[in-house]
Design a protein around this motif. Structure first.
Motif, PDB file in Angstrom:
ATOM      1  N   ILE A 165      47.972  56.218 -20.815  1.00 55.59           N
ATOM      2  CA  ILE A 165      48.792  55.491 -21.376  1.00 55.59           C
ATOM      3  C   ILE A 165      50.166  55.557 -20.401  1.00 55.59           C
ATOM      4  O   ILE A 165      50.642  54.054 -20.171  1.00 55.59           O
ATOM      5  CB  ILE A 165      49.419  55.549 -22.712  1.00 55.59           C
ATOM      6  CG1 ILE A 165      48.557  55.795 -23.908  1.00 55.59           C
ATOM      7  CG2 ILE A 165      50.601  55.349 -23.229  1.00 55.59           C
ATOM      8  CD1 ILE A 165      48.877  56.117 -25.297  1.00 55.59           C
ATOM      9  N   ALA A 166      50.540  56.423 -20.292  1.00 60.79           N
ATOM     10  CA  ALA A 166      51.070  56.904 -18.791  1.00 60.79           C
ATOM     11  C   ALA A 166      50.764  55.742 -17.915  1.00 60.79           C
ATOM     12  O   ALA A 166      51.615  55.431 -17.158  1.00 60.79           O
ATOM     13  CB  ALA A 166      51.635  58.245 -18.395  1.00 60.79           C
ATOM     14  N   GLU A 167      49.401  56.140 -17.109  1.00 59.09           N
ATOM     15  CA  GLU A 167      49.502  54.889 -16.455  1.00 59.09           C
ATOM     16  C   GLU A 167      49.618  53.516 -16.917  1.00 59.09           C
ATOM     17  O   GLU A 167      49.622  52.967 -15.157  1.00 59.09           O
ATOM     18  CB  GLU A 167      47.612  55.538 -15.751  1.00 59.09           C
ATOM     19  CG  GLU A 167      47.423  54.502 -14.373  1.00 59.09           C
ATOM     20  CD  GLU A 167      47.724  54.683 -14.009  1.00 59.09           C
ATOM     21  OE1 GLU A 167      47.967  53.850 -12.708  1.00 59.09           O
ATOM     22  OE2 GLU A 167      48.961  55.701 -13.136  1.00 59.09           O
ATOM     23  N   MET A 168      49.192  53.062 -17.569  1.00 61.34           N
ATOM     24  CA  MET A 168      48.825  51.407 -17.374  1.00 61.34           C
ATOM     25  C   MET A 168      50.414  51.384 -18.374  1.00 61.34           C
ATOM     26  O   MET A 168      50.670  49.848 -17.207  1.00 61.34           O
ATOM     27  CB  MET A 168      48.770  51.764 -19.640  1.00 61.34           C
ATOM     28  CG  MET A 168      46.990  51.835 -19.021  1.00 61.34           C
ATOM     29  SD  MET A 168      46.724  51.343 -21.222  1.00 61.34           S
ATOM     30  CE  MET A 168      46.957  49.517 -21.584  1.00 61.34           C
ATOM     31  N   LEU A 169      51.650  51.615 -18.218  1.00 64.36           N
ATOM     32  CA  LEU A 169      52.979  51.200 -18.245  1.00 64.36           C
ATOM     33  C   LEU A 169      53.336  51.531 -17.056  1.00 64.36           C
ATOM     34  O   LEU A 169      53.686  50.841 -16.402  1.00 64.36           O
ATOM     35  CB  LEU A 169      53.604  53.019 -18.789  1.00 64.36           C
ATOM     36  CG  LEU A 169      54.213  52.807 -20.389  1.00 64.36           C
ATOM     37  CD1 LEU A 169      54.798  54.003 -21.001  1.00 64.36           C
ATOM     38  CD2 LEU A 169      54.951  51.572 -21.048  1.00 64.36           C
ATOM     39  N   ARG A 170      52.634  52.541 -15.941  1.00 64.94           N
ATOM     40  CA  ARG A 170      53.638  52.252 -14.262  1.00 64.94           C
ATOM     41  C   ARG A 170      52.438  50.526 -13.833  1.00 64.94           C
ATOM     42  O   ARG A 170      53.411  49.843 -13.005  1.00 64.94           O
ATOM     43  CB  ARG A 170      52.911  53.270 -13.967  1.00 64.94           C
ATOM     44  CG  ARG A 170      53.814  54.587 -13.439  1.00 64.94           C
ATOM     45  CD  ARG A 170      53.147  55.767 -12.326  1.00 64.94           C
ATOM     46  NE  ARG A 170      51.499  55.943 -13.549  1.00 64.94           N
ATOM     47  CZ  ARG A 170      51.598  57.018 -14.213  1.00 64.94           C
ATOM     48  NH1 ARG A 170      52.945  58.177 -14.904  1.00 64.94           N
ATOM     49  NH2 ARG A 170      50.003  57.616 -14.115  1.00 64.94           N
ATOM     50  N   GLU A 171      51.453  50.646 -14.250  1.00 64.87           N
ATOM     51  CA  GLU A 171      51.429  48.764 -14.031  1.00 64.87           C
ATOM     52  C   GLU A 171      51.510  48.440 -14.530  1.00 64.87           C
ATOM     53  O   GLU A 171      51.679  46.872 -13.803  1.00 64.87           O
ATOM     54  CB  GLU A 171      49.442  49.335 -15.029  1.00 64.87           C
ATOM     55  CG  GLU A 171      48.422  50.131 -13.751  1.00 64.87           C
ATOM     56  CD  GLU A 171      48.434  49.376 -12.310  1.00 64.87           C
ATOM     57  OE1 GLU A 171      48.464  48.259 -12.295  1.00 64.87           O
ATOM     58  OE2 GLU A 171      48.176  50.317 -11.679  1.00 64.87           O
ATOM     59  N   ARG A 172      52.023  47.685 -15.471  1.00 71.30           N
ATOM     60  CA  ARG A 172      53.085  46.977 -16.766  1.00 71.30           C
ATOM     61  C   ARG A 172      54.294  46.784 -15.563  1.00 71.30           C
ATOM     62  O   ARG A 172      54.527  45.581 -15.192  1.00 71.30           O
ATOM     63  CB  ARG A 172      53.702  47.649 -18.070  1.00 71.30           C
ATOM     64  CG  ARG A 172      51.763  47.721 -18.891  1.00 71.30           C
ATOM     65  CD  ARG A 172      51.500  45.968 -19.231  1.00 71.30           C
ATOM     66  NE  ARG A 172      50.770  46.567 -19.785  1.00 71.30           N
ATOM     67  CZ  ARG A 172      48.769  46.252 -19.371  1.00 71.30           C
ATOM     68  NH1 ARG A 172      48.933  46.839 -18.258  1.00 71.30           N
ATOM     69  NH2 ARG A 172      47.823  46.585 -20.668  1.00 71.30           N
ATOM     70  N   GLN A 173      54.334  47.873 -15.092  1.00 74.93           N
ATOM     71  CA  GLN A 173      56.085  48.152 -14.341  1.00 74.93           C
ATOM     72  C   GLN A 173      55.622  47.464 -13.050  1.00 74.93           C
ATOM     73  O   GLN A 173      56.518  46.859 -12.598  1.00 74.93           O
ATOM     74  CB  GLN A 173      56.476  49.141 -14.549  1.00 74.93           C
ATOM     75  CG  GLN A 173      57.202  49.927 -15.606  1.00 74.93           C
ATOM     76  CD  GLN A 173      57.567  51.955 -15.634  1.00 74.93           C
ATOM     77  OE1 GLN A 173      56.612  51.870 -14.653  1.00 74.93           O
ATOM     78  NE2 GLN A 173      58.077  51.818 -16.402  1.00 74.93           N
ATOM     79  N   LYS A 174      54.741  47.860 -12.067  1.00 76.09           N
ATOM     80  CA  LYS A 174      53.977  46.543 -11.885  1.00 76.09           C
ATOM     81  C   LYS A 174      53.962  44.620 -11.288  1.00 76.09           C
ATOM     82  O   LYS A 174      54.360  44.614 -10.853  1.00 76.09           O
ATOM     83  CB  LYS A 174      53.230  47.517 -10.756  1.00 76.09           C
ATOM     84  CG  LYS A 174      53.358  49.283  -9.600  1.00 76.09           C
ATOM     85  CD  LYS A 174      52.386  49.540  -9.515  1.00 76.09           C
ATOM     86  CE  LYS A 174      52.018  51.039  -8.772  1.00 76.09           C
ATOM     87  NZ  LYS A 174      50.290  51.120  -8.288  1.00 76.09           N
TER      88      LYS A 174
END
Length: 425
Positions: A165-174
């Motif tokens: 989920i943390a990785e998905m959040l980072r992708e959303r931010q990008k």
């Protein structure tokens, strides 16, 4: 168990967000296709407009091309604006999902930390081995062992989910950052497109001003055009009448039948014992292709020439002369120098004639339907020739300083609007 329920709830939230994204992607794909088609039209009209502007004098053709390009440019601005708004929606969805994920992730991490803390406190009081060997029976020992095993595996899985989920959040931010950059670029593009539109409208005003000074010349051209159209109507009516009254079948079919009759008589002398073979001739059918007859091809006919519709079917105002109406029994398609004119459907070349003001005219029969191609510079076919879809008929001729053909569709003696018959470009 409670912790696992929260993980499942979080995954459901993610799946809902993914579904919303899929719908947005569908809108995005449709918009991108529209933008691509619009850019292709702009490029096509620009080439035609450049040709008309090479002429020494302004022309009605130039004013039509500018008008078409203004329409295309306004559509371009509309599509860019839609793109900006769509990005705004996409950004709002991303921000909303990001906020929800951040909150849920924060809660999950907090609960996970508490679980580890409680475990560390319990482990100081009772070791895992002590927990196992304090069992009252072998069965209880086995159950406690399985519990510890599952507990350890669940904890690993929970940690994996948190990291995922943390990785998905980072992708959303990008993605959000990329959307912001794209939005800013489109805003700048919109400014440029509005400037381009202003340039076109200024050019339109100058050409209209120039043409308005040549009113008498334009009226003379209009009278000449009306005479040519009248001659064309008479010609096509006579051709259809002659075809219906003197030919029960098209000439090519008659000739085929006569040839077959002669061949059959010759063969009967040498092969009297052979049974007679009958063949069925199909005229103006398209069994080997998508459509079986002309009427079924409505909305799907190929364009007779590359270009844009410069004058539509029916009565409308003259593009320059105020208070003057013009009528068109078909559509005019403005095109480039040397453009190839092609048959929109298979059929039989019924007539080829020359009409002052419209150069060469080719009429093709498709059963009870007829297509007419007027203002051809050259002609590549002959009367009674069977033609296929997209077969070259000739090249577009010049008219008052620009290249344009007139295309008509007749159903028996009724003149139809060709525009709905053509495939959308």
């Amino acid at each position: 168990m409670q912790y696992l329920k929260k993980i499942i709830f979080l995954l459901i939230t993610l799946s809902t967000f993914v579904a919303a994204q899929a719908q947005t992607k569908k809108s995005r794909a449709s918009l991108e296709q529209e933008k691509k088609n619009n850019l292709r039209k702009i490029a096509s009209v620009r080439k035609i407009l450049n040709n008309t502007q090479k002429e020494k004098e302004s022309s009605v053709g130039e004013i039509k091309a500018i008008g078409e390009q203004i329409d295309n440019q306004e559509k371009r601005i509309e599509l860019v604006s839609k793109d900006i708004n769509l990005i705004k929606v996409e950004m709002e969805e991303l921000k909303k999902a990001q906020s929800e994920l951040e909150l849920k992730l924060k809660n999950l991490r907090h609960e996970y930390a508490e679980m580890l803390y409680k475990e560390s406190k319990n482990s100081s009081k009772l070791t895992k081995l002590g927990f196992l060997f304090s069992s009252s029976s072998i069965n209880e020992l086995f159950m406690r062992y399985k519990y510890l095993e599952q507990y350890t595996e669940n904890r690993k899985q929970q940690l994996v989910q948190i990291n995922k989920i943390a990785e998905m959040l980072r992708e959303r931010q990008k993605t959000l950052l990329h959307k912001k950059i794209s939005q800013q670029q489109l805003i700048e593009e919109l400014k440029i497109e509005n400037k381009n539109l202003a340039v076109l409208k200024d050019r339109q005003s100058l050409v209209l001003e120039d043409l308005s000074k040549r009113e008498e010349e334009l009226k003379a051209q209009l009278e000449k055009s009306k005479a040519a159209v009248s001659n064309l109507n008479s010609l096509i009516s006579k051709v259809i009448t002659a075809e219906k009254t003197t030919r029960k079948v098209p000439a090519s079919r008659r000739e085929i039948e006569e040839t077959r009759t002669k061949t059959a008589k010759t063969e009967s002398k040498t092969k009297a014992a052979e049974p007679e073979k009958k063949e069925t001739v199909s005229y103006a059918t398209n069994s080997s292709k998508k459509f079986k007859n002309f009427a079924a091809a409505k909305h799907n006919l190929s364009w007779p020439v590359n270009g844009f519709i410069s004058d539509r079917f029916g009565v409308k105002n003259h593009p320059v002369l105020k208070g003057v109406k013009v009528d068109n029994n078909g559509i005019d398609i403005q095109t480039e120098n040397g453009a190839t004119v092609r048959a929109v459907f298979e059929g039989l070349v019924l007539d080829i004639s020359q009409i002052p003001g419209l150069n060469n005219v080719v009429a093709i029969q498709h059963g009870d339907y007829y297509t007419v191609y007027a203002n051809l510079e050259t002609v590549n076919v002959r009367i009674n020739q069977e033609v296929n879809i997209n077969q070259a008929l000739g090249t577009a001729a010049k008219k008052d300083g620009y290249h344009e053909i007139n295309f008509q569709i007749w159903h028996n003696f009724d003149k139809l609007n060709p525009e709905p018959w053509l495939v959308n470009k």
